[in-house]
Design an enzyme around this catalytic site. Sequence first.
Site, short mmCIF file in Angstrom:
data_model
loop_
_atom_site.label_atom_id
_atom_site.label_comp_id
_atom_site.label_asym_id
_atom_site.label_seq_id
_atom_site.Cartn_x
_atom_site.Cartn_y
_atom_site.Cartn_z
N GLN A 382 0.85 -1.19 0.00
CA GLN A 382 0.00 0.00 0.00
C GLN A 382 0.88 1.24 0.00
O GLN A 382 1.80 1.35 0.81
CB GLN A 382 -0.92 0.04 1.22
CG GLN A 382 -1.92 1.19 1.15
CD GLN A 382 -2.84 1.26 2.36
OE1 GLN A 382 -2.43 1.66 3.44
NE2 GLN A 382 -4.10 0.86 2.18
N CYS A 413 -6.60 7.47 4.43
CA CYS A 413 -5.91 7.62 5.72
C CYS A 413 -6.31 8.93 6.39
O CYS A 413 -6.22 9.99 5.78
CB CYS A 413 -4.40 7.57 5.51
SG CYS A 413 -3.46 7.74 7.04
N GLY A 516 -14.71 -2.23 8.29
CA GLY A 516 -15.17 -1.52 9.49
C GLY A 516 -15.90 -2.41 10.48
O GLY A 516 -16.93 -2.99 10.16
#
Length: 675
Positions: A382, A413, A516
């Site tokens: 990433q 982010c 999540g």
Amino acid sequence: MDGEERGSASASASEQTPEQLVARAIAPVKKDFLRPPPLRSSSPNHDLSIPNDNKPSILAKDKKSKRQLKRERRQEQKSARNLCPEIAKTGDVSSCPYKDKCRFSHDLEGFKAQKPADLEGQCPFFKAGASCPYGLACRFSSTHENGLPSANLNGLKNYSEVNGLSKDVQKLLWKNKMSFPKADAKLQTLGLLGPSKSKRNDLENKDGDNTGSNKCDHSDDSGSCVVTSDSGSKLECPAEVMIDDDNDIDEKSESDVLCPQKRRKTAESCDPKEAENEGVSVTEQNFVRSCTKSEVDAITPPETDLSLKLQSREKKLIDFKEKLYLAPLTTVGNLPFRRVCKVLGADITCGEMAMCTNLLQGQASEWALLRRHSSEDLFGVQICGAYPDTVARTVELIEQECTIDFIDINMGCPIDIVVNKGAGSALLTKPMRMKNIVEVASGTADKPITIKVRTAYFEGKNRIDSVIADIFSWGASAVTIHGRSRQQRYSKLADWDYVYQCARKAPAILQVVGNGDIFSFVDWNNHRTECPELATDMIARGALIKPWIFTEIKEQRHWDISSGERLNILKDFVNFGLEHWGSDTKGVETTRRFLLEWLSYSCRYIPVGLLDVVPQRLNWRPPSYYGRDELETLMASDSAADWIRMSEMLLGKVPDGFTFTPKHKSNAYDRAENG
């Protein structure tokens, strides 16, 4: 969670029904296991129960300037504690080729006199059937054959880990002589090469850009503007120019001047004669390729072939369907932790987020985030960048130097230092820049490009649903949607209804990954039932708190894991850490640091057998409770002193003056900073 909150939760848990506790997001621990909260000072990381005057200091000391740290580092190198690696390997003082010019100590007897006692157990390299590359410096040297290093010094890490940056390429990056023909050709095709660069160069020539409200508050004593990223590496702050018509942010930083791709020489200034004058070796010259306009035009496909380029994206697909995906986790998602998760059932792993500017500068600490273990059979890296040219060149460099299966671009982010650079969640306010980044990265890379986003930048202003239909046409093979906004950070529950909405709007060929609050196989199954359009789910903090969640999902059960089984998992991490960071004193202490960071999350796990309601939810605040044995009680502690005790069980006593403060302060449930 501080002592007052924990005490309040404990008192509430003893007076209310499980249903009432769940409604208040308090873990419904069985009353037989509840206990009063331990006496603490106002600091949650300070434990008054340690009577030893030599107990480790929990709070970190004041930060030192770069100059002071460099001076101390040089002094440390010359001390007897820092034995020359060549001498440590061979046990022969005369084996060092640098002799008196060596940066390290050659005092073999002095090193032996002050070396800490060996740790219990066997050298992790010998245990794996390889030779130990640390020789006499190994903290398990007594288990070596006859107490001496082996004749074969290749070591385990040389063949079990890949994606190291070669010295030749690193030197080219340091000297700003690395060329990126594929990236520049694609940037030229999309019209992103010239204007963006000249625009920023114009800004660099202006005076007074760093004054007023844009002045950085992270400067050290030497006047340099340096901050530490969550990967532990140094970053300039902020590192990107942020100026666009669709955003009122106007910032300029020193790192724009320092960034390699903004100082790359032209073909005329990089001829072999000048390279020779500058001391560039023949090997380096082989890497240097000047990219003139004619070469760019030759590489650039004609306009009539753009449709063929779009069709070629069909080859850049990777199957995420129903696979267990471990999220890229800053700091704690290191290679040893990923190995633990692979053992416990993870299918897909991804390296920690790496900043493009640091990779292009050849920073070894940032390149370490791209390391891959042989057990990671489906692995991606990433990256995070704010501009198309930065990302494109990073993508080309990674494909050239690394063995990977996909490249993920972080556009979600929430960390301030990243957002202030115009990267991460800041890109959610700039959809055209998102499009340009994905297009140029996809056009440069042969591997699949994926992106990770949040629902929006500001709470209540979701926007991913408006671009989800276009993301595949930009060139992305998959998109991960974290069901929170940047403003929300990690507080409140993730909005899975919105994730479902986006998945249903996405074209069938674009794989949508949800993210999540997944903390059990029940959560996993619910998302499969509610939205079959989702390819899979990414598991982040749930894996940090209980990495055996992958086993639970695959076996469809709630694992009431014992404290002994959890300790064995920690032992595996320590062994993997010693193989990765080294079995000498430095490697042991690095392993300890990352173990402590992980323990700052894992203490939030509540054993299944102690709960009135199963499974545990990620947002539940645990009251103070006793475990079923002493070790389980210790593992439930939110005190850093207790985490240090556990590290000493596995890695021996901490050194004198040891300090530790959790980087993410993960005991505060709404402030976890992993991206």
